[in-house]
Design a protein around this motif. Structure first.
Motif, short mmCIF file in Angstrom:
data_model
loop_
_atom_site.label_atom_id
_atom_site.label_comp_id
_atom_site.label_asym_id
_atom_site.label_seq_id
_atom_site.Cartn_x
_atom_site.Cartn_y
_atom_site.Cartn_z
N LEU B 307 0.84 -1.20 0.00
CA LEU B 307 0.00 0.00 0.00
C LEU B 307 0.88 1.26 0.00
O LEU B 307 0.59 2.23 -0.72
N LYS B 308 1.94 1.20 0.82
CA LYS B 308 2.85 2.35 0.90
C LYS B 308 3.49 2.63 -0.45
O LYS B 308 3.67 3.77 -0.85
N VAL B 323 6.52 13.66 -0.29
CA VAL B 323 7.30 12.51 -0.79
C VAL B 323 8.41 12.11 0.16
O VAL B 323 8.57 10.93 0.49
N GLY B 324 9.15 13.12 0.66
CA GLY B 324 10.30 12.84 1.53
C GLY B 324 9.89 12.03 2.74
O GLY B 324 10.49 11.00 3.07
N GLU B 325 8.82 12.56 3.36
CA GLU B 325 8.30 11.88 4.56
C GLU B 325 7.93 10.43 4.22
O GLU B 325 8.28 9.49 4.95
N ALA B 326 7.21 10.32 3.09
CA ALA B 326 6.73 8.99 2.70
C ALA B 326 7.89 8.04 2.41
O ALA B 326 7.86 6.86 2.74
N TYR B 330 8.65 4.62 4.17
CA TYR B 330 8.76 3.41 3.35
C TYR B 330 10.01 2.62 3.72
O TYR B 330 9.99 1.41 3.89
N LYS B 331 11.15 3.35 3.86
CA LYS B 331 12.40 2.68 4.21
C LYS B 331 12.30 1.98 5.56
O LYS B 331 12.75 0.84 5.73
N GLU B 332 11.64 2.69 6.52
CA GLU B 332 11.50 2.09 7.86
C GLU B 332 10.67 0.81 7.79
O GLU B 332 11.02 -0.21 8.40
#
Lengths: 399, 400
Positions: B307-308, B323-326, B330-332
């Motif tokens: 979903l992410k 985007v940056g936040e997302a 996403y990486k986490e």
């Protein structure tokens, strides 16, 4: 079942070497008749004899439990002093009344009952015995219903009468009435022995019955465990599973052995003990009869003394009542002699009976113990072998 | 009781150098009742002998109580997911039985087995919590016991309840009450079915084995009662018959004692190993529940990541400032997902090894238990047979 016992009974003596007198009875073939609460068991009673007083060499009649009770009551009434062989109890537990085991135990006990009568020197001459063994069923039924006196009661009531007599004896012992007791130390010893014996026997028999129950329960547990172990074996499916299955199968086999032995214990050990208890109760009834006879003798002796004094008084005063009194006195004298005879007969018979009883009991109980020990040893050896045969199969597991 | 056998010959040990094989051997001994009334409890002496470098010395003795063992079991369960943690004996529910000599001995034996299984397990023996358990002084142990956080700051009964909740969640999954996130692994399905079926059958068998013990005791008691009554009868009769009654009575009493001894043996060498097997299977069920948890976490994270990803693509297309936040989120999530996957795969790997180890050990243990059972029963039966046969000649005197 024809028990040769009647021929080898210690009381038989041959009249002529070529045809020894014999009277042999079988109680067989229990059949349930009737419906619901009226239902009862009938037995086939087969008599084989060469006694001249009997109708023929062989006779078969149908009898039920109350007929045996009738016979016992008649013999008890007529043969005071003799230990009348005991009857098995009427079963109180309704649902147990028609179980195969109970029926077989009762049949066996009734067979033993009749054969003891048939092999007893005095009792085998009884006319009531001949009636019991030969009369047709309608005649038997009439006799059973027309029974007069105290014995026109149910066996439970009869026991109550025994107890009343017994308590009268105890009352006498406790001094509640005028103590009219024999001052006979030998006889005192015997009475004490009989009462003590009854208590200990009842205890032993109760625990013997529990032993039977425990064997059954252990057998049931082994069976339950065996089934569970087999299910486990099927579930595991490897070497361990095989071991579980073998263990389970062996347990089930042994459970069956235990149930068989429990049944054997009941028939060959617990039942003879119960029979011994009943026999002792029969002796107690005879003791009560003897006390009765003694008391009657004493009372009549007392009454005669008073009558003598009265008679002398009347003779001195030249009363016109002398004739009447003399007749009364003679009647009393006769009654007193009769009472003395009755009492002395009871004493004589009892002395013979004690000896006979002790000998027979020693043999009977000896056999019962032997069967018990043998049966237990056989069972134990069977169990030991069964478990040992399992060991090599289990060793595969642990290696 | 020092069981040198198990810890050295444990299949998981491999010698580091031929001259000094590593060993860790533990005894749980000397049960002593301390405290009063409802506060009363049993303390045990735990003796450790080892040459493991991580340990303080070659020998150490500490005092421990049942709840300390529970603490150890809970810590191991928390840390070594996938491994079948050795089971503990139950806390006795029946108050009056709690301090009977038999119960205390059975518990001591079970605790000794528990610790030694941990000490001879290749992974578990490295545990720091084990070292703490075997070496910390009593005040330290008490502090650790009381400060236990998380779901394990509960009594064993509650712990069982949590296991059951986890288990029922597994069943719920199976029954389709939730989104079915179950492994589609036929081998594993077979294993789970086997474990659940096994538990039922084992509990049945153990229940009946316990009844067997009880029936032996009852038969023994009946024989004793009968023996006493027979002896009284013998004293009353006083002749040949009396002698026979007395002999019968004496023999019955002798055999009663034999039966009571065998009942005790049955309990210790047969019924108790069966009960131990039942507990071990319950431990496996707890591990199965942990595996299901780990699998579900892995799946949930994988779903969330998908979903992410979709969301991220959307944001990138619209050139959003989120985007940056997302991307960081996403990486986490990716990292967490990898971790979850690792955890799950570790559990699977460990379980596979554990199944083999468990099956082998169980086959040996139960084989020994059955052997002892059959031997004991045979020995008892032979003793009984001999006793009764020795009576026969004395009884023959009667019937002649």
């Amino acid at each position: 079942m024809i028990t040769v016992r009647s021929v080898s009974g210690s009381s038989q003596s041959p009249r002529s070497p070529s045809s020894q007198p014999f009277l042999s009875v079988s109680v067989t073939d229990p059949v349930k008749l009737g419906n619901g609460v009226q239902a009862y068991i009938s037995y086939r009673v087969i008599t084989k004899t060469n006694f001249p007083e009997y109708q023929g060499p062989e006779k078969i009649v149908i009898r039920r439990y109350s007929d045996f009770v009738w016979l016992r009551d008649r013999l008890f009434e007529k043969y005071k002093g003799i230990f009348i062989p005991p009857l098995p109890e009427k079963s109180a537990v309704e649902k147990f009344r028609f179980s195969a085991e109970f029926i077989e135990m009762r049949r066996q006990a009734l067979d033993i009952f009749v054969n003891r009568i048939a092999s007893h020197q005095e009792l085998q001459q009884s006319e009531d015995l001949r009636t019991f063994l030969q009369a047709d069923e309608e005649m038997m039924e009439r006799l059973r219903s027309h029974e007069t006196g105290i014995f026109k009661k149910k066996p439970a009531d009869l026991m109550q009468i025994f107890k009343d007599v017994q308590s009268r004896v105890s009352d006498v012992v406790l001094g509640k009435e005028k103590p009219v007791e024999e001052s006979n130390p030998e006889y005192e010893k015997l009475k004490n022995y009989v009462f003590e014996l009854e208590n200990h026997l009842a205890e032993a028999q109760k625990h013997a019955y529990r032993l039977v129950k425990r064997h059954r329960e252990l057998g049931q547990s082994l069976s339950d465990f065996g089934k569970a172990a087999k299910l486990l074996g099927a579930c595991e499916g490897n070497a361990l599973g095989k071991a579980f299955s073998e263990l389970g199968a062996k347990s089930e086999t042994l459970s069956i052995k235990l149930q068989k032995e429990a049944h054997q214990l009941l028939m060959s050990f617990e039942e003879p003990l119960k029979d011994y208890v009943r026999a002792v109760q029969s002796i107690k009834a005879t003791i009560a009869e003897r006390a009765n006879a003694f008391r009657q003798q004493c009372e009549l002796a007392e009454t005669i003394k008073l009558k003598e004094i009265n008679l002398d008084k009347l003779m001195l005063t030249r009363s016109d009542k002398v004739g009447e009194a003399e007749i009364e006195y003679k009647e009393l004298k006769a009654a007193s002699e009769e009472a003395t005879n009755r009492f002395e007969t009871i004493v004589r018979l009892m002395n013979e009976e004690i000896v006979r009883f002790q000998e027979q009991k020693t043999v009977d109980m000896g056999i019962a113990f032997h069967e018990f020990a043998k049966g237990q040893a056989r069972l134990a050896n069977g169990i030991a072998d069964a478990w040992r045969s399992l060991l090599p199969k289990l060793e595969v597991c642990s290696s």
